[in-house]
Design a protein around this motif. Structure first.
Motif, PDB file in Angstrom:
ATOM      1  N   ASN A 171       0.809  -1.223   0.000  1.00 43.94           N
ATOM      2  CA  ASN A 171       0.000   0.000   0.000  1.00 43.94           C
ATOM      3  C   ASN A 171       0.840   1.271   0.000  1.00 43.94           C
ATOM      4  O   ASN A 171       0.560   2.228   0.725  1.00 43.94           O
ATOM      5  CB  ASN A 171      -0.967   0.017   1.189  1.00 43.94           C
ATOM      6  CG  ASN A 171      -2.040  -1.042   1.061  1.00 43.94           C
ATOM      7  OD1 ASN A 171      -2.471  -1.372  -0.039  1.00 43.94           O
ATOM      8  ND2 ASN A 171      -2.456  -1.600   2.184  1.00 43.94           N
ATOM      9  N   THR A 172       1.865   1.291  -0.833  1.00 47.07           N
ATOM     10  CA  THR A 172       2.678   2.493  -0.992  1.00 47.07           C
ATOM     11  C   THR A 172       2.312   3.143  -2.328  1.00 47.07           C
ATOM     12  O   THR A 172       2.486   2.539  -3.383  1.00 47.07           O
ATOM     13  CB  THR A 172       4.177   2.165  -0.969  1.00 47.07           C
ATOM     14  OG1 THR A 172       4.483   1.181  -1.959  1.00 47.07           O
ATOM     15  CG2 THR A 172       4.584   1.633   0.401  1.00 47.07           C
ATOM     16  N   PRO A 173       1.786   4.368  -2.320  1.00 43.87           N
ATOM     17  CA  PRO A 173       1.347   5.010  -3.563  1.00 43.87           C
ATOM     18  C   PRO A 173       2.476   5.334  -4.518  1.00 43.87           C
ATOM     19  O   PRO A 173       2.241   5.507  -5.718  1.00 43.87           O
ATOM     20  CB  PRO A 173       0.651   6.285  -3.073  1.00 43.87           C
ATOM     21  CG  PRO A 173       1.221   6.540  -1.716  1.00 43.87           C
ATOM     22  CD  PRO A 173       1.506   5.190  -1.134  1.00 43.87           C
ATOM     23  N   ASN A 174       3.704   5.406  -4.003  1.00 49.33           N
ATOM     24  CA  ASN A 174       4.874   5.604  -4.852  1.00 49.33           C
ATOM     25  C   ASN A 174       5.981   4.656  -4.411  1.00 49.33           C
ATOM     26  O   ASN A 174       6.256   4.529  -3.208  1.00 49.33           O
ATOM     27  CB  ASN A 174       5.370   7.052  -4.789  1.00 49.33           C
ATOM     28  CG  ASN A 174       4.426   8.004  -5.500  1.00 49.33           C
ATOM     29  OD1 ASN A 174       4.341   8.021  -6.718  1.00 49.33           O
ATOM     30  ND2 ASN A 174       3.681   8.782  -4.717  1.00 49.33           N
ATOM     31  N   ALA A 175       6.578   3.983  -5.379  1.00 51.93           N
ATOM     32  CA  ALA A 175       7.642   3.027  -5.076  1.00 51.93           C
ATOM     33  C   ALA A 175       8.667   3.050  -6.195  1.00 51.93           C
ATOM     34  O   ALA A 175       8.342   3.297  -7.359  1.00 51.93           O
ATOM     35  CB  ALA A 175       7.082   1.615  -4.888  1.00 51.93           C
ATOM     36  N   LEU A 176       9.902   2.767  -5.840  1.00 60.67           N
ATOM     37  CA  LEU A 176      11.041   2.902  -6.754  1.00 60.67           C
ATOM     38  C   LEU A 176      11.866   1.624  -6.776  1.00 60.67           C
ATOM     39  O   LEU A 176      12.194   1.061  -5.729  1.00 60.67           O
ATOM     40  CB  LEU A 176      11.916   4.074  -6.291  1.00 60.67           C
ATOM     41  CG  LEU A 176      13.172   4.401  -7.096  1.00 60.67           C
ATOM     42  CD1 LEU A 176      12.817   4.865  -8.503  1.00 60.67           C
ATOM     43  CD2 LEU A 176      13.999   5.468  -6.375  1.00 60.67           C
TER      44      LEU A 176
END
Length: 247
Positions: free
Chosen positions: A206-211
């Motif tokens: 549930n991380t809206p941004n991930a790299l």
């Protein structure tokens, strides 16, 4: 899926005494190790070179540099792509000092598979930014590392990820919550595609941004779990620093 959510609900999202907690997670029959960091409390840093200017390259070397401070690593992971001399491919800031500028344009390899992004550590929070958004917002990062591609962008998977891809590697990455308080690192224990890895961050963590940080060379250090992956010298390393216990 249900099993993974149960594990996370019981272990990762509960209030924790420690600033970092690592757990095993299974998603779509693929195994991962997931470490959640409380960005409001953790001493989260990036490491590249020692005081002598030489590349640290190994978790043990980072621990050696921390020892005079009475500190040690609680957790660490490789933190972005690098050249043969271990210098960062993209933007890199360590303790407020920029060592490599932002690279906003497309290029070869996974790093240039736009959109890519920047992991930015500030006092009391950490965020993953899409690179052009990072340039527009110009946050002041105490530590920052650029890598690519983005895994999750504002809640959606990278548009170039293919569900039927056959490109599988051990991969590692980082995702952050919208308010910057949760930083979640993951490394696959099985060979995974970008689509499968991004889905972990989107659907389970549930991380809206991930790299994406890297693949194939991915390694992790977890003191509590007695894990310290070995291998050839790394470039940038991200770690949670803790006090050494009193004798």
């Amino acid at each position: 899926m249900i099993r993974a959510l149960t594990i996370l609900g019981a272990a990762l999202w509960a209030a924790q005494a420690s600033a970092v907690t690592c757990e095993k997670v299974t998603h779509e029959d693929l195994r991962y190790t997931v470490c959640e960091v409380d960005a409001t409390a953790a001493d989260l840093r990036l490491f590249l070179n020692g005081e002598d200017g030489e590349v640290l390259g190994h978790f043990s070397s980072v621990n050696e540099t921390l020892e005079p401070e009475g500190k040690r690593l609680a957790f660490a992971m490789n933190a972005g792509m690098y050249h043969d001399d271990r210098s960062p491919v993209g933007h890199y800031v360590e303790d407020g000092q920029e060592q490599m500028r932002v690279i906003p344009n497309p290029g070869p390899g996974n790093f240039g598979l736009l959109p890519n992004g920047v992991f930015c550590i500030r006092d009391g929070r950490a965020d993953v930014f899409e690179t052009l958004d990072f340039v527009d917002q110009a946050p002041t990062c105490r530590f920052a590392t650029q890598s690519g591609p983005m895994l999750v962008i504002d809640g959606g998977l990278h548009p170039r990820f293919l569900p039927d891809s056959t490109s599988r590697y051990i991969r590692n990455g980082v995702g952050t919550s919208a308010d910057g308080t949760r930083t979640v690192f993951a490394i696959s224990e099985d060979y995974v595609t970008f689509h499968e890895f991004g889905s972990l961050f989107r659907d389970v963590l549930n991380t809206p941004n991930a790299l994406f940080l890297d693949g194939n060379i991915s390694r992790m250090y977890d003191r509590a779990g007695n894990r310290s992956d070995l291998g050839f010298s790394l470039g940038p390393i991200v770690g949670v620093v803790e006090d050494m216990p009193a004798n």
